[in-house]
Write a protein that holds these residues in place. Structure first.
Motif: not given
Length: 295
Positions: A179-207
Motif C-alpha cells: 500500500t506504500g504506507t508506514s506505521p505513521a499513516d495509521y492511528d493504531v496497528i492492532y495484532t490479534g493475540d500475540l500477548g506480551q511475549v509475541g508482541s515484543e518479538l514482533m516489534c524486534e523483527l521490525f526494528r
C-alpha cells in the motif's frame, strides 16, 4: 456462568457465537434471510462451535479455519464477497471458550496443571460483524492482506506468542509495502493475540528492518485482560479474543470518530494436538484488514 446454561462447554461456545451473530444482525437491521453468506469458524474440531451455533439461523454457511486469526479471515473474505458483487449482505463471526479449548488442545481442567509464564488464557468470547456496501458514517474495510504460513520452528504449545510473531510481522510488512504506507499513516496497528511475549518479538523483527512500530502497536491479547489483576500470564488468546476487542471496542471507536484508520492483523497458531505429539513445529498465520471511517 461459563456454561451459559448449556450441558457442555462446547455447547456454551456455540450459544455464545449464535448470540453474537444475532445481536450483530439486530444492530444492522437485518434478518438471517437477508444474509447471502455467513462466514465463521472457531478452534474446535470440524468448527463445531460455529456450525452447531449457527445451524438454526439457516444462512448459507462457509466454514473457515484460521485458528485465532479467524475474525480477520472471515471479515476479509466477507468484504471481498460484497466488493466483487457476489453478495449484498454477509456475516463474519468467530468464537472461543477457555474450557473447550483447554480440553481439546492441552489437558482437562481437573488435572490442575501449572501454566508456564509464556502461556496465554483462551478468551471465552465471540464477535460478529455484518458487512454490506460502504455506507457513510460506518466503519469500512478498505484493504485486505491474506496471510502466509510462517514457521519459526516453535514447538512449545504453551508459547503461542512466539509461534505467531513472525506471521504478524510478515503480513503487516507486506501490507505496508503493497500500500506504500508506514506505521505513521495509521492511528493504531492492532495484532490479534500475540500477548506480551509475541508482541515484543514482533516489534524486534521490525526494528531489525529499521522500523519502529511499538508506539503504534496494540495487542488485543493485552487489551482484553488486566495482567496485573487477572491471572492470564502472557495475555489473552483464542478466536474470541481479537474478535470481541474488534467488534466491541475498535469498530465502535471508528464509528464514533475516535479512530480514523487502523490495521487489524489477527494472528493464529495452526496447532494440532496430533502434530505436536509427533514432534512437529507450530506454524503461524496472520490475516489483516485495513479499516477506516467511511467518508
Amino acid at each position: 456462568d461459563d456454561t451459559l446454561g448449556e450441558a457442555s462447554f462446547e455447547k456454551a461456545e456455540s450459544a455464545l457465537q449464535k448470540e453474537a451473530v444475532t445481536r450483530a444482525l439486530s444492530k444492522a437491521g437485518k434478518t438471517p434471510d437477508e444474509v447471502d453468506f455467513s462466514l465463521a469458524g472457531d478452534l474446535l474440531n470440524q468448527c463445531i462451535g460455529s456450525s452447531f451455533g449457527l445451524r438454526s439461523l439457516n444462512m448459507p454457511f462457509i466454514g473457515l479455519y484460521g485458528a485465532c486469526s479467524t475474525m480477520a479471515l472471515s471479515l476479509g473474505l466477507a468484504s471481498m464477497l460484497v466488493d466483487c458483487g457476489a453478495a449484498r449482505v454477509t456475516a463474519a463471526s468467530t468464537s472461543s471458550h477457555f474450557c473447550s479449548a483447554e480440553r481439546q488442545f492441552r489437558l482437562p481442567l481437573e488435572y490442575g496443571g501449572q501454566r508456564t509464564p509464556t502461556s496465554q488464557r483462551t478468551a471465552t468470547a465471540a464477535g460478529a460483524s455484518v458487512v454490506e456496501k460502504k455506507q457513510s458514517g460506518k466503519p469500512a474495510v478498505d484493504a485486505v492482506t491474506i496471510g502466509r504460513i510462517t514457521d519459526l520452528g516453535i514447538k512449545d504449545a504453551n508459547n503461542m506468542g512466539a509461534a505467531m510473531a513472525g506471521a504478524a510481522y510478515d503480513t503487516i510488512n507486506r501490507h505496508l509495502l503493497a500500500t506504500g504506507t508506514s506505521p505513521a499513516d495509521y492511528d493504531v496497528i492492532y495484532t490479534g493475540d500475540l500477548g506480551q511475549v509475541g508482541s515484543e518479538l514482533m516489534c524486534e523483527l521490525f526494528r531489525r528492518d529499521g522500523t519502529e512500530i511499538s508506539h503504534k502497536h496494540k495487542d488485543c491479547g493485552l487489551m482484553l485482560y488486566d495482567r496485573e489483576k487477572q491471572d492470564v500470564h502472557a495475555g489473552g488468546s483464542g478466536c474470541g479474543c481479537s474478535a470481541s476487542v474488534l467488534c466491541g471496542h475498535i469498530l465502535p471507536q471508528i464509528a464514533e470518530g475516535k479512530l480514523h484508520r487502523v490495521l487489524f492483523a489477527a494472528t493464529g497458531a495452526l496447532m494440532s494436538t496430533t502434530k505436536v505429539q509427533q514432534g512437529e513445529s507450530i506454524p503461524g498465520i496472520s490475516h489483516l484488514v485495513e479499516i477506516s471511517d467511511a467518508l
